[in-house]
Design an enzyme around this catalytic site. Structure first.
Site, PDB file in Angstrom:
ATOM      1  N   TYR A 138     -18.691  -2.919 -12.198  1.00 35.94           N
ATOM      2  CA  TYR A 138     -18.979  -3.797 -11.000  1.00 35.94           C
ATOM      3  C   TYR A 138     -20.259  -2.913 -10.385  1.00 35.94           C
ATOM      4  O   TYR A 138     -20.456  -1.528 -10.252  1.00 35.94           O
ATOM      5  CB  TYR A 138     -17.647  -3.594 -10.076  1.00 35.94           C
ATOM      6  CG  TYR A 138     -16.958  -4.556 -10.292  1.00 35.94           C
ATOM      7  CD1 TYR A 138     -16.924  -5.827 -10.145  1.00 35.94           C
ATOM      8  CD2 TYR A 138     -15.519  -4.190 -10.490  1.00 35.94           C
ATOM      9  CE1 TYR A 138     -15.913  -6.737 -10.397  1.00 35.94           C
ATOM     10  CE2 TYR A 138     -14.311  -5.020 -10.665  1.00 35.94           C
ATOM     11  CZ  TYR A 138     -14.600  -6.246 -10.336  1.00 35.94           C
ATOM     12  OH  TYR A 138     -13.705  -7.110 -10.935  1.00 35.94           O
ATOM     13  N   LYS A 189      10.885  15.460  -2.566  1.00 38.71           N
ATOM     14  CA  LYS A 189      10.519  14.131  -1.693  1.00 38.71           C
ATOM     15  C   LYS A 189       9.370  13.396  -2.488  1.00 38.71           C
ATOM     16  O   LYS A 189       9.119  13.813  -3.580  1.00 38.71           O
ATOM     17  CB  LYS A 189       9.930  14.690  -0.313  1.00 38.71           C
ATOM     18  CG  LYS A 189       8.720  15.633  -0.503  1.00 38.71           C
ATOM     19  CD  LYS A 189       8.335  16.396   0.655  1.00 38.71           C
ATOM     20  CE  LYS A 189       7.075  17.273   0.506  1.00 38.71           C
ATOM     21  NZ  LYS A 189       6.982  18.056   1.564  1.00 38.71           N
TER      22      LYS A 189
END
Ligand code: PLP
Length: 380
Positions: A270, A56
């Site tokens: 940042y 999956k």
């Protein structure tokens, strides 16, 4: 840039032979031979007659086509996927394998399953009612305590009285899923296994399927007649607190874009969350949260570069992270060199733990820009 070449060569060596020249910033190098060995190991440890593979979510991010083709070549003839779409895609490269679909037919829409020859996992009496008239094989999922998917005890009772349904239902497999198989001593395992035995005794005899990776490796009743491993095939440790019994399959390599030697006291990234002294060297690497690197690893994570572990400094950007490489020789790492973000030198589990998550999530979150490269000595 002799150092950079050494790093690349080491990375390729650790990943195996046959890798073409690098040309992308981020590569998930998938060792298909290691995948095959993990499949053989899990299968032999489980003692189960059949070993299915759970592929999956694009085979846990490793790429469903190459992964399932290789597992097929290794003798795997049973696959599990989560959704109908995944089942239809998988049918394209495994024409004669049994493809089981965990969600089963939703809203009574059985036609696509019948047309593609998929085996639905039926999770409710309603799904059994819609599927039984097809008279085609199905698996039945019994919920023995996970409270996620599967038939409750009351529904199993109701089904056991429905002769009309049971006569037409081609019951291929009865399965359940353990909530705590990664903690083998957890009492929930025994309770679920006991309930499973009790419930399936009320239904026609069928092959059993219990073990995910952890259950498969525990063997016996934890495995059942057909195991359903996922993470262990892909090299992830299925246990919470045991050594990893399988070998690394996936290595994540990202390229250095720039290396700066800081001239004065300044900050990285940042928010100016990390201050560096003059003389510090910062390598900026082309891998960010858009590629699946957890943002919480800013000022917390590590990479393996030029034979050493170096810290992630500053916040994680969308496309970039900063590494403090001051501890490396000045010429060890330059633009174009690859660093390892997880792999043989930096276990996936360790990175996941630092990020407050698990190996599964680290793998399936890798983004679109990450190229999957496959290595295999046999070329399969
Ligand atoms: C995902 C899944 C598996 C595979 O689990 P792993 O822990 O990756 O081995 C098996 N069974 C079910 C029902 C699943 O959802």
């Amino acid at each position: 840039m002799a150092g950079a070449e050494t790093i690349s060569a080491n990375a390729f060596e650790s990943a195996g032979a046959g890798v073409s020249a690098p040309e992308v910033n981020v590569r998930l190098v998938v060792n298909l031979d290691a995948l095959a060995r993990n499949f053989a190991l899990v299968r032999s440890r489980s003692g189960a007659a059949d070993c299915a593979a759970v592929v999956k979510a694009n085979a846990y991010g490793l790429g469903v086509e190459r992964v399932s083709r290789r597992l097929y070549a290794e003798g795997c003839r049973h696959f599990f996927v989560a959704t109908l779409e995944e089942g239809l895609e998988l049918r394209g490269f495994t024409p004669d394998a049994a493809i089981h679909v965990f969600e089963g037919p939703l809203s009574g829409d059985t036609a696509p399953f019948v047309e593609a020859g998929l085996v639905p996992v039926l999770n409710s009496l309603e799904q059994v009612e819609s599927w039984a008239p097809t008279e085609r094989p199905a698996a039945l999922h019994l919920d023995t305590g996970m409270t996620r998917l599967g038939m409750s005890e009351a529904e199993v009772d109701a089904l056991s009285r429905r002769r009309d349904l049971l006569e037409r239902l081609d019951l291929d497999t009865v399965m359940t899923h353990l909530a705590c198989a990664d903690e083998p001593e957890h009492p929930a395992n025994r309770e679920q296994l006991e309930r499973f035995e009790r419930l399936r005794a009320r239904l026609p005899a069928a092959r059993t399927s219990v073990g995910n990776s952890a259950g498969a490796l525990l063997g016996g009743a934890h495995a059942g007649d057909m195991i359903r491993p996922g993470i262990a095939l892909y090299g992830g440790n299925p246990f919470a607190a045991r050594p990893n019994p399988v070998e690394t399959v996936a290595s994540l390599l990202a390229r250095v874009v720039q290396v700066q030697r800081v001239e004065r006291g300044q900050t990285v990234g940042y928010g100016a969350t990390h201050r560096v002294e003059p003389g510090t060297r910062i390598a900026t690497v082309a891998f960010g949260y858009a590629d699946g690197y957890p943002r919480c690893l800013g000022n917390r994570g590590f990479a393996h570069a030029a034979g050493r572990r170096v810290p992630v400094v500053g916040r994680v950007s969308m496309d970039l992270i900063g590494l403090d490489v001051t501890a490396l020789p000045a010429d060890a790492l330059g633009p174009g060199a690859y660093v390892e973000l997880f792999g043989p030198n930096l276990p996936l589990e360790e990175v996941a733990r630092l990020a407050g998550t698990i190996n599964y999530e680290m793998l399936v979150r890798l983004g679109q820009r990450v190229r999957r490269d496959y290595v295999s000595a046999s070329g399969r």
